[in-house]
Design an enzyme around this catalytic site. Sequence first.
Site, mmCIF file in Angstrom:
data_model
loop_
_atom_site.group_PDB
_atom_site.id
_atom_site.type_symbol
_atom_site.label_atom_id
_atom_site.label_comp_id
_atom_site.label_asym_id
_atom_site.label_seq_id
_atom_site.Cartn_x
_atom_site.Cartn_y
_atom_site.Cartn_z
ATOM 1 N N HIS A 7 35.820 15.709 0.986
ATOM 2 C CA HIS A 7 35.367 15.964 2.504
ATOM 3 C C HIS A 7 34.431 14.890 3.015
ATOM 4 C CE1 HIS A 7 35.570 18.272 6.014
ATOM 5 N NE2 HIS A 7 34.077 18.554 5.971
ATOM 6 N N GLN A 12 38.478 19.966 13.468
ATOM 7 C CA GLN A 12 39.904 19.212 12.923
ATOM 8 C C GLN A 12 40.920 20.298 12.761
ATOM 9 O OE1 GLN A 12 37.526 18.251 9.123
ATOM 10 N NE2 GLN A 12 39.629 18.635 8.099
#
Length: 444
Positions: free
Chosen positions: A365, A64
């Site tokens: 997360h 990411q």
Amino acid sequence: MSKDISLNQLEKFQAELESNPHYRVAERAITKNGILATSQDLRAEINMDPVFSIDLDTGKVANQKQSGRCWMFAALNTMRHDMKDNFGVKDDFELSQNYTFFWDKLEKANYFYENVLKTAALPTSDRKVAWLMQTPQQDGGQWDMFMAIIEKYGVVPKSVMPETYNSSSSREFNSALNLKLRKDAVELRELVNAGTAEAEIEARKQKMLSEVYRMCALSFGEPPVKFDFEYRDKDNNYHIDKDLTPQAFFKKYVGWNTEDYISVINAPTADKPYNHMYTVEMLGNVVGGREVRHLNVDMDTFRKIAIAQLKAGESVWFGSDVGQSSDRKLGIMDTEVYHKDELFDVDFSMSKAERLDYGESLMTHAMVLTGVDLVDDKPTKWKVENSWGDKVGTEGFFVMSNDWMEEYCYQVVVNKKFLPKELQEVLKEDAKVLAPWDPMGALA
């Protein structure tokens, strides 16, 4: 009555420190090496050996980069795992995270505008208004928010909408978009409080959204309306599928009934009794789209349903507080990896509920469970697919101890068929609405 720190107290603190020679040893180690390195326990690395009794083959990890899209990466990874099994796409195949990012940004802008209009009569000092303006939008999200995007826009392969500078490093774009959203909020609130006609306000909002679309298109590229899907499978056979829409691609190549996948949380706080449904006020992205809904269960149930899905050969999206007791480089998440309490001779212990209630922890997360090590049918450690590239952990995969899951995991997404029948019935109940700032509204 307030009391300051007196000179006598300081002398007592200093004398106490000087009386213990071990403190000097700790001081030299901590000042030279830092808290984490000094308190790290080698035994955690030994115990978290990345070998698992159930280990799904899910291909290479994604990255990411400098963006907060873990929730998207984790969700798209679970989908590409199925594509790997069903269509033989290669290990490095990815679905476009940039495509879903584009639509999420546009939809979050509209969601923000609608909440601004709903709260326009409240003063800017009101907690809800202040909460809205603190972060008009961000990269993070929840599982149901991702499903809302998928249900409306579908998905595409990464090859037809690849990454851009701004999708991989989103700070500059977020700064510009949040500036615009706050500026627009000033105007929308003024229009409402001036008694402006609803049609005029809506026309102005549409102009604002057109400008947001322009910002997204210039930063991420415009999303494809139709495309050809070309790929070679693991046996090197060539395939081409022409003139697909993103919705048709999702239906054919992913094929999920999105309503089957539900969010299950473990939040052991007094305000959230187990075996009930919860939602969060002002949490979402697609106006009129899928609502964020959580089923709260005890930790034993939480683990059992995750294991059931893994045993069925399907990976599991999950949300946790990844910064707690974890070593990013080694890829270890374990409550025993650091012993800061022993290092400082200070009791840091808090219960999971206390950490949630007092702001010490929340979901930060999202990742994917791709394996578990069962001993006598009980989990000891879990294999985790992260989205931080292959330079951390074991080629990007982490190991999570079962104790760490107990303390710092808050959410898993499972097919509802893996729930006990009594909990499948609970899914039908109306959800209790939590405040916007509730920790279960945290965005991964």
